[in-house]
Design an enzyme around this catalytic site. Structure first.
Site, PDB file in Angstrom:
ATOM      1  N   LYS A 172       0.837  -1.214   0.000  1.00 14.22           N
ATOM      2  CA  LYS A 172       0.000   0.000   0.000  1.00 14.22           C
ATOM      3  C   LYS A 172       0.874   1.268   0.000  1.00 14.22           C
ATOM      4  O   LYS A 172       0.582   2.240  -0.689  1.00 14.22           O
ATOM      5  CB  LYS A 172      -0.926  -0.041   1.229  1.00 14.22           C
ATOM      6  CG  LYS A 172      -1.593   1.272   1.589  1.00 14.22           C
ATOM      7  CD  LYS A 172      -2.607   1.730   0.556  1.00 14.22           C
ATOM      8  CE  LYS A 172      -3.207   3.073   0.993  1.00 14.22           C
ATOM      9  NZ  LYS A 172      -4.059   3.658  -0.031  1.00 14.22           N
ATOM     10  N   LYS A 241       1.446  11.671   5.659  1.00 14.87           N
ATOM     11  CA  LYS A 241       1.766  10.557   6.568  1.00 14.87           C
ATOM     12  C   LYS A 241       2.183   9.324   5.772  1.00 14.87           C
ATOM     13  O   LYS A 241       3.156   8.641   6.102  1.00 14.87           O
ATOM     14  CB  LYS A 241       0.532  10.279   7.433  1.00 14.87           C
ATOM     15  CG  LYS A 241       0.583   9.069   8.330  1.00 14.87           C
ATOM     16  CD  LYS A 241      -0.217   7.868   7.822  1.00 14.87           C
ATOM     17  CE  LYS A 241      -1.644   8.105   7.473  1.00 14.87           C
ATOM     18  NZ  LYS A 241      -2.360   6.951   6.945  1.00 14.87           N
TER      19      LYS A 241
HETATM   20  P1  NAD Z   1     -10.793  10.055   8.780  1.00 12.95           P
HETATM   21  O1  NAD Z   1      -9.969  10.971   9.602  1.00 12.95           O
HETATM   22  O2  NAD Z   1     -11.900  10.617   7.944  1.00 12.95           O
HETATM   23  O3  NAD Z   1     -11.450   8.909   9.703  1.00 12.95           O
HETATM   24  C1  NAD Z   1     -10.822   8.398  10.851  1.00 12.95           C
HETATM   25  C2  NAD Z   1     -11.882   8.183  11.931  1.00 12.95           C
HETATM   26  O4  NAD Z   1     -11.220   7.646  13.086  1.00 12.95           O
HETATM   27  C3  NAD Z   1     -12.562   9.487  12.391  1.00 12.95           C
HETATM   28  O5  NAD Z   1     -13.972   9.336  12.372  1.00 12.95           O
HETATM   29  C4  NAD Z   1     -12.047   9.708  13.814  1.00 12.95           C
HETATM   30  O6  NAD Z   1     -12.978  10.326  14.669  1.00 12.95           O
HETATM   31  C5  NAD Z   1     -11.769   8.273  14.242  1.00 12.95           C
HETATM   32  N1  NAD Z   1     -10.811   8.177  15.339  1.00 12.95           N
HETATM   33  C6  NAD Z   1      -9.645   8.870  15.483  1.00 12.95           C
HETATM   34  N2  NAD Z   1      -9.030   8.500  16.630  1.00 12.95           N
HETATM   35  C7  NAD Z   1      -9.822   7.567  17.212  1.00 12.95           C
HETATM   36  C8  NAD Z   1      -9.724   6.788  18.405  1.00 12.95           C
HETATM   37  N3  NAD Z   1      -8.677   6.921  19.236  1.00 12.95           N
HETATM   38  N4  NAD Z   1     -10.718   5.921  18.680  1.00 12.95           N
HETATM   39  C9  NAD Z   1     -11.781   5.779  17.851  1.00 12.95           C
HETATM   40  N5  NAD Z   1     -11.931   6.481  16.700  1.00 12.95           N
HETATM   41  C10 NAD Z   1     -10.957   7.351  16.393  1.00 12.95           C
HETATM   42  O7  NAD Z   1      -9.755   9.244   7.861  1.00 12.95           O
HETATM   43  P2  NAD Z   1     -10.076   8.399   6.517  1.00 12.95           P
HETATM   44  O8  NAD Z   1      -9.878   9.280   5.339  1.00 12.95           O
HETATM   45  O9  NAD Z   1     -11.348   7.649   6.712  1.00 12.95           O
HETATM   46  O10 NAD Z   1      -8.816   7.397   6.527  1.00 12.95           O
HETATM   47  C11 NAD Z   1      -8.739   6.297   7.421  1.00 12.95           C
HETATM   48  C12 NAD Z   1      -7.495   5.483   7.047  1.00 12.95           C
HETATM   49  O11 NAD Z   1      -7.639   4.992   5.704  1.00 12.95           O
HETATM   50  C13 NAD Z   1      -6.195   6.298   7.076  1.00 12.95           C
HETATM   51  O12 NAD Z   1      -5.150   5.487   7.548  1.00 12.95           O
HETATM   52  C14 NAD Z   1      -5.995   6.678   5.612  1.00 12.95           C
HETATM   53  O13 NAD Z   1      -4.622   6.903   5.312  1.00 12.95           O
HETATM   54  C15 NAD Z   1      -6.558   5.457   4.910  1.00 12.95           C
HETATM   55  N6  NAD Z   1      -7.080   5.691   3.551  1.00 12.95           N
HETATM   56  C16 NAD Z   1      -7.855   6.787   3.270  1.00 12.95           C
HETATM   57  C17 NAD Z   1      -8.347   6.973   1.971  1.00 12.95           C
HETATM   58  C18 NAD Z   1      -9.193   8.170   1.581  1.00 12.95           C
HETATM   59  O14 NAD Z   1      -9.352   8.426   0.378  1.00 12.95           O
HETATM   60  N7  NAD Z   1      -9.754   8.923   2.525  1.00 12.95           N
HETATM   61  C19 NAD Z   1      -8.062   6.021   0.984  1.00 12.95           C
HETATM   62  C20 NAD Z   1      -7.306   4.897   1.321  1.00 12.95           C
HETATM   63  C21 NAD Z   1      -6.825   4.739   2.605  1.00 12.95           C
END
Ligand code: NAD
Length: 293
Positions: A172, A241
């Protein structure tokens, strides 16, 4: 009703994944620190729980979709974390957290009889909504076979990368390093074309029918940048990140990576300019600013 699943992290990616799991008939026990995100999932049929430990006390399979490796470690192994739940057997990390964090969490959960799979995803929010994500899984094959039907609900392109925990994360990171570097190069090229007076819509449309096209020109430039809505759904700080984690792994392998490091500087400038919480597509504003377009 299909089997109960735990799900922690109901953000841009987690929320649509949970929606799909509910739609195919899973019971979903959900947790998020953000009460608004949790309430939204509950309104769609998920059952809210107030800690990761409470989720892992009831569900044998728990999936997490969290922002950073630090948060993933905390949720898995910290106070009131998943390790405190007696029902948990298979932990699946859908976040992008790097091989090191995946291995550390797997080692922390193993004494509790929990098998860890790293299963980072690619395809963005649109892919999560459509269930077409690529899911890059690594770890124990029997655990993979058990969760594969669940993963295929969110990712039509689910693949077992290898048997070693962390290999999914590494693939990834290789993918995102390429996407991030390609996007940085595209931002420079698009600003050049605009400064030379070429119509942006015609330019992007033509590139997307030519050899310069890529996921970023098709999905970042053509929609979110042209419309000036900057709404791809992936925060700049999350892409930065991913580059940091990827280049840490490259350094451990003894690799120099000059092109990726140059691209990383552009993201660093965008973050220093106040763009951390903005969408990754806003990177183009930096090169547009330099070009005066
Ligand atoms: P986001 O910030 O929208 O969602 C993360 C969620 O985790 C939030 O709702 C937040 O409140 C929650 N959270 C944070 N700390 C917490 C804790 N201690 N306990 C419980 N909940 C907690 O992020 P995202 O865009 O959904 O991305 C999530 C992961 O997927 C990341 O690692 C990102 O790199 C990866 N990712 C994102 C995308 C994208 O297009 N957004 C695509 C592929 C991968």
């Amino acid at each position: 009703m299909r089997e109960a699943l735990g799900f922690i992290g109901l953000g841009a990616m987690g929320a649509p994944m949970v929606r799909r799991l509910l739609e195919v008939g899973h019971r979903v026990l959900a947790h998020d620190l953000n009460p608004v995100a949790l309430a939204a999932a509950v309104s769609r049929g998920a059952e809210g729980r107030d800690s990761p430990a409470a989720v892992a006390g009831e569900a044998a399979i728990v999936l997490v979709s969290l922002p950073t490796p630090e948060v993933v470690r905390q949720v898995a192994l910290g106070v009131a974390g998943l390790a405190e739940g007696d029902a948990l057997r298979i932990y699946v990390d859908l976040s992008t957290t790097g091989a090191q964090a995946a291995q550390a969490v797997a080692a922390g959960l193993a004494p509790r009889g929990v098998v860890a799979l790293d299963a980072p995803v690619s395809g963005g929010v649109a892919g999560a909504e459509a269930g077409t994500l690529a899911v890059m899984v690594a770890g124990d094959r029997a655990a993979f076979d058990r969760v594969r039907p669940v993963l295929e609900v969110i990712g039509a392109n689910t693949v077992l990368v290898g048997g070693q925990v962390g290999q999914g994360q590494t693939l990834k990171l290789v993918n995102n390093l390429l996407a991030a570097t390609t996007w940085a190069a595209a931002c420079e090229a698009l600003a050049m074309g605009a400064k030379a007076g070429i119509d942006p819509e015609l330019m992007i449309d033509t590139i997307n029918k030519s050899s310069g096209r890529s996921f970023p020109t098709e999905r970042f430039a053509a929609g979110p940048v042209l419309s000036r809505r900057f709404d791809f759904g992936f925060r700049m700080e999350l892409m930065a990140k991913d580059m940091r984690l990827a280049l840490q792994e490259a350094e451990a392998l003894g690799l120099v990576m000059p092109t990726s490091r140059a691209a990383q500087m552009l993201y660093g400038l965008a973050m220093a300019d106040g763009g951390a919480k903005g969408d990754v597509t806003e990177l183009v504003k930096i090169t547009e600013g330099w070009a005066g377009t």
